[in-house]
Design a protein around this motif. Structure first.
Motif, PDB file in Angstrom:
ATOM      1  N   VAL A 184       0.889  -1.352  -0.005  1.00 37.02           N
ATOM      2  CA  VAL A 184      -0.115   0.087   0.044  1.00 37.02           C
ATOM      3  C   VAL A 184       1.010   1.240  -0.204  1.00 37.02           C
ATOM      4  CG1 VAL A 184      -1.416   1.290   1.461  1.00 37.02           C
ATOM      5  CG2 VAL A 184      -1.900  -1.119   0.748  1.00 37.02           C
ATOM      6  N   ARG A 188       0.700   4.048  -2.979  1.00 41.68           N
ATOM      7  CA  ARG A 188       0.378   5.342  -2.378  1.00 41.68           C
ATOM      8  C   ARG A 188       1.373   6.375  -2.869  1.00 41.68           C
ATOM      9  NH1 ARG A 188      -1.483   4.464   3.896  1.00 41.68           N
ATOM     10  NH2 ARG A 188      -3.820   3.954   3.323  1.00 41.68           N
ATOM     11  N   LYS A 201      -6.093   3.940  -7.403  1.00 39.26           N
ATOM     12  CA  LYS A 201      -7.095   4.519  -6.572  1.00 39.26           C
ATOM     13  C   LYS A 201      -8.034   3.560  -6.033  1.00 39.26           C
ATOM     14  CE  LYS A 201      -9.498   8.946  -5.584  1.00 39.26           C
ATOM     15  NZ  LYS A 201     -10.390   8.074  -4.563  1.00 39.26           N
ATOM     16  N   ALA A 202      -8.766   2.811  -7.115  1.00 42.50           N
ATOM     17  CA  ALA A 202      -9.814   1.950  -6.506  1.00 42.50           C
ATOM     18  C   ALA A 202      -9.329   0.820  -5.754  1.00 42.50           C
ATOM     19  CB  ALA A 202     -10.526   1.311  -7.850  1.00 42.50           C
ATOM     20  N   LEU A 204      -6.624   0.751  -3.853  1.00 42.67           N
ATOM     21  CA  LEU A 204      -6.104   1.510  -2.460  1.00 42.67           C
ATOM     22  C   LEU A 204      -7.474   1.526  -1.548  1.00 42.67           C
ATOM     23  CD1 LEU A 204      -3.469   3.899  -3.234  1.00 42.67           C
ATOM     24  CD2 LEU A 204      -3.116   1.800  -1.884  1.00 42.67           C
ATOM     25  N   ASP A 205      -8.493   2.142  -2.264  1.00 41.18           N
ATOM     26  CA  ASP A 205     -10.044   2.346  -1.327  1.00 41.18           C
ATOM     27  C   ASP A 205     -10.371   0.898  -1.150  1.00 41.18           C
ATOM     28  OD1 ASP A 205      -9.929   4.981  -2.015  1.00 41.18           O
ATOM     29  OD2 ASP A 205     -11.137   4.938  -3.758  1.00 41.18           O
ATOM     30  N   GLU A 206     -10.039  -0.078  -1.757  1.00 39.11           N
ATOM     31  CA  GLU A 206     -10.719  -1.387  -1.421  1.00 39.11           C
ATOM     32  C   GLU A 206     -10.141  -2.080  -0.230  1.00 39.11           C
ATOM     33  OE1 GLU A 206     -11.071  -5.683  -3.706  1.00 39.11           O
ATOM     34  OE2 GLU A 206     -11.381  -4.130  -4.896  1.00 39.11           O
ATOM     35  N   GLY A 208      -7.928  -0.551   1.796  1.00 36.52           N
ATOM     36  CA  GLY A 208      -8.061   0.473   3.162  1.00 36.52           C
ATOM     37  C   GLY A 208      -6.710   0.695   3.683  1.00 36.52           C
ATOM     38  N   ASP A 209      -6.516   0.519   5.034  1.00 37.06           N
ATOM     39  CA  ASP A 209      -5.338   0.736   5.651  1.00 37.06           C
ATOM     40  C   ASP A 209      -4.884  -0.411   6.314  1.00 37.06           C
ATOM     41  OD1 ASP A 209      -3.256   2.472   6.218  1.00 37.06           O
ATOM     42  OD2 ASP A 209      -4.325   3.686   7.599  1.00 37.06           O
TER      43      ASP A 209
END
Length: 231
Positions: A184, A188, A201-202, A204-206, A208-209
């Motif tokens: 990640v 980023r 982006k999609a 990373l949104d999926e 998360g952290d």
């Protein structure tokens, strides 16, 4: 001339047979005829299309290899001459790329390692080493490949922090061994440099952290664990 017409009609006949009854044998016969007529591009198209359907057809794979070697012979000779007379990093990386495409991974890696010994700042060579080792690691899951992929890609990134390909290969390696937080981080960085990369982006949104790696968990231990688990 009559011979030209008879060859053309034979090609048409072989094309019809390959179309009506596609098999490794009928496709190989057509490809071989193209090779006889020195129509190497057509031979390669026929054999590669055949391999999409008949993935394990050794005769079609041999034809692809033969044609690629034949087409690459002049380039290989020219680049080898250049390395002998006036060596530069570009000749090494181009030649290594050709050998990799021909499936001669050992020769490609030997050339790239020699390149990094002679030209220690050559980012492309380190990235290619990382890419080849990563591909091997993803297929065979051997820790040696994983470690060398990681080291080479980190070096490529050190030499050229804006090298997008090195970042993406590192992310792929980290994700494959379960180091999601490190993957990640790379993605980023890539998104910051390339904000229009909507697929990143999609993703990373999926995801998360993800939590950071435990203090006693290193890339080395994760690579070794991946080998123990196997492909």
């Amino acid at each position: 001339p009559p011979a030209r017409y008879s060859e053309a009609s034979l090609v048409k006949k072989l094309e019809s047979e390959a179309e009506e009854n596609p098999s490794p044998q009928s496709l190989a016969a057509l490809a071989q005829k193209h090779i006889e007529l020195e129509q190497l591009d057509q031979a390669l198209v026929v054999a590669e299309r055949g391999l999409q359907t008949f993935k394990n057809a050794a005769n079609l794979r041999d034809i692809v290899s033969f044609v690629k070697k034949k087409r690459s012979a002049d380039s290989i000779k020219g680049l080898r001459d250049e390395i002998r007379v006036k060596p530069g990093p570009s000749a090494y990386t181009q030649l290594a790329d050709i050998y990799w495409d021909l499936g001669d991974v050992d020769q490609a890696l030997d050339l790239l390692n020699e390149c990094t010994e002679r030209f220690s700042e050559e980012t492309v060579a380190y990235r290619l080493i990382g890419q080849i080792r990563l591909e091997n690691f993803l297929q065979e899951v051997i820790a040696y490949d994983g470690m060398h992929a990681w080291q080479a890609l980190v070096k490529a990134k050190e030499l050229a922090p804006d090298d997008s390909a090195a970042r993406m290969f590192l992310a792929q390696l980290f994700y494959s061994i379960g180091a999601n937080a490190l993957a990640v981080q790379e993605l980023r960085e890539e998104l910051a440099e390339n904000p229009t990369a909507l697929d990143i982006k999609a993703f990373l949104d999926e995801v998360g952290d993800p939590p950071p790696l435990d203090a006693d968990t290193t890339v080395e231990t994760l690579v070794e664990r991946a080998e123990e688990t196997g492909p």
